[in-house]
Write an enzyme that holds these catalytic residues in place. Structure first.
Site, short mmCIF file in Angstrom:
data_model
loop_
_atom_site.label_atom_id
_atom_site.label_comp_id
_atom_site.label_asym_id
_atom_site.label_seq_id
_atom_site.Cartn_x
_atom_site.Cartn_y
_atom_site.Cartn_z
N LYS A 106 4.36 4.16 -10.23
CA LYS A 106 3.06 4.11 -9.55
C LYS A 106 1.92 3.92 -10.55
O LYS A 106 0.96 3.19 -10.30
CB LYS A 106 2.87 5.38 -8.73
N GLU B 176 0.82 -1.22 0.00
CA GLU B 176 0.00 0.00 0.00
C GLU B 176 0.85 1.27 0.00
O GLU B 176 0.48 2.28 -0.61
CB GLU B 176 -0.93 0.00 1.23
N1 HSE Z 1 9.43 10.28 -3.63
C1 HSE Z 1 8.05 9.91 -3.54
C2 HSE Z 1 7.77 9.29 -2.20
C3 HSE Z 1 6.37 8.76 -2.10
O1 HSE Z 1 6.18 7.65 -2.89
C4 HSE Z 1 7.20 11.14 -3.73
O2 HSE Z 1 7.74 12.24 -3.66
O3 HSE Z 1 6.01 10.99 -3.95
NA NA Z 2 -1.03 4.23 -0.50
#
Ligand code: HSE
Ligand code: NA
Ligand code: NAD
Length: 430
Positions: free
Chosen positions: A207, A131
């Site tokens: 992501k 998550e």
């Molecule tokens: N480096 C990532 C950390 C969170 O996944 C960001 O700035 O969103």
């Molecule tokens: Na999350």
């Protein structure tokens, strides 16, 4: 009834996220035990620099030998918060081989090798939860995997990188320079170990790959995601955006094609109207819209980066995995049955904002408009500002395919009267 024998947790990495995981495990130990039905014990902490003082962590638990820790055989759950591909990947597969489930925050690894890691987890009857890998504290993986498992997701769109949102917000609202804003995001623990991953869009692309895979029940790898970072966004782009009543955000957009036969995933800066909820996402916050057949549009919003918010997501996974373990079960694994092809950027349809430097003389506007028409790209608005025989022309299009827009720009560049294409930015959220 509470089991007295504790579940043993190995923590790999004790940096920004790992130190917060250890802190919460200690301070919330009683609540965690009550919620799980058994105490949870920190059985080992693998670090790179053992001499560093780590408040609240028994030095006897600290080791530099992560491999030996995951091979111990008595570990129930390995929490991987080292990051990067190796040694994280080998440590995770070794953990499965030695009877442990895994909680990870490692989007880079999951986007690259998610399928193989899921297969390894399944082969050994272990859980793989992550998550924290997408949108920090925001519950997003579990809602997609579980709550929306009965619906059909068509689109996932949002801000999934805290560092770049922090930088763009600072540039827009305070006029801060890029480097100054990045340094602040790094000091606050938002940025990746190598912040290139953030600013060049690799983190958001990882992501997007993870989200698209789960949302559309198919495999999407990092390489399948069209990626443009935010390093070329300038103060002039923000000024143009403001003239249109917009701001600029780095967006991740995963879409199912209208015919349902393929999907696309992309990350790029885009203009969005100030009236859109994403425009008011400030600092390192993230926000993600999920559009599904039956649910309609859902919005998930919250802290997307930082030690404590990320640890919140890790701890949630830890509780879930421990509960599964006590029940002798595992949670849902990979669901990739749809096996949809991932289309390239050319098939994406959206609106565009194009700034051109042109000669300020009769017929130029008509010439430019003709090129758009020849490529089937319909113009919504044109704004021209002239100065000393030169002019800047800003064209905003109606929806067109990326392929058609690309062809248009190529042809525009060939016109003698077009001195240069100053910027091209997609317009989303309308
Ligand atoms: N480096 C990532 C950390 C969170 O996944 C960001 O700035 O969103
Ligand atoms: Na999350
Ligand atoms: N910081 C955030 O906001 C955030 C948010 C979501 C996800 N994540 C992810 O969480 C993970 C960790 O991020 P972080 O911000 O805590 O990074 P970090 O650099 O602060 O921590 C990583 C730690 O791992 C240690 N390490 C490296 N190799 C090791 C090894 N072989 N054995 C033991 N320790 C080792 C490093 O010394 C460091 O202390 C990454 O995958 C990152 O992408 C971070």
């Amino acid at each position: 009834m509470m089991r007295t024998r504790p579940l043993k947790v190995a923590l790999l990495g004790c940096g920004v996220v790992g130190s917060e995981v250890a802190r919460i495990m200690t301070t919330h130990a009683d609540d965690l035990a009550a919620r799980i039905g058994a105490p949870v014990e920190l059985a080992g902490v693998a670090v790179r620099r053992p001499s560093k003082v780590r408040e609240g962590i028994d030095p006897a638990l600290v080791t530099t030998d992560a491999t030996a820790l995951v091979k111990r055989g008595d570990i129930d759950v390995v929490v991987e918060v080292i990051g990067g591909i190796e040694p994280a990947r080998t440590l995770i597969t070794t953990a499965f081989e030695h009877g442990a489930s895994v909680v990870s925050a490692n989007k880079a690894l999951l986007a690259q090798d998610g399928a193989a890691l899921h297969a390894a987890a399944e082969a050994h009857g272990e859980d793989l939860y992550y998550e924290a890998a997408v949108a920090g504290a925001i519950p997003l993986i579990r809602p997609l995997r579980e709550s929306l498992a009965g619906d059909k997701v068509n689109r996932v769109l949002g801000i999934v990188n805290g560092t770049t949102n922090f930088i763009l917000d600072k540039m827009d609202s305070t006029g801060a320079g890029y480097q100054e804003a990045l340094d602040e995001a790094t000091a606050l623990g938002y940025a990746e170990a190598d912040p290139t991953a953030d600013v060049e869009g690799f983190d958001a692309a990882a992501k997007a790959a993870i989200l698209a895979g789960i949302a559309f029940h198919t495999r999407v790898r990092l390489d399948d995601v069209h990626r443009e970072g935010m390093t070329e966004v300038t103060a002039a782009d923000f000024a143009s955006a403001r003239k249109m009543g917009c701001t600029i955000k780095l967006l991740a957009i995963c879409e199912r094609a209208r015919d349902g036969a393929s999907v696309t995933a992309r990350v790029h800066p885009a203009m969005i109207p100030l009236s859109h909820p994403l425009a008011s996402v400030r600092g390192a916050y993230n926000a993600v819209f999920v559009e599904s057949d039956a649910s309609g549009r859902l919005m998930f919003y919250g802290p997307g980066a930082g030690g404590a918010p990320t640890a919140s997501a890790v701890l949630g996974d830890l509780v879930a995995v421990c509960r599964n373990r006590l029940n002798g079960a595992t949670g849902p694994g990979e669901s990739a049955y749809a096996a949809l092809p991932v289309s390239g950027m050319g098939d994406v349809v959206t609106r565009y904002h194009i700034s051109l430097d042109v000669a300020d003389k009769p017929g130029v506007l008509a010439q430019v408009a003709t090129v758009f028409a020849e490529h089937g790209v319909s113009i919504d608005t044109v704004r021209q500002q002239g100065k000393d025989g030169e002019a800047s022309l800003v064209v905003v299009t109606h929806r067109a395919s990326d392929a058609a827009l690309g062809g248009t720009v190529e042809a525009l560049r060939k016109l003698d009267t077009v001195r240069g294409v100053a910027s091209i930015m997609r317009v989303e959220g309308e």
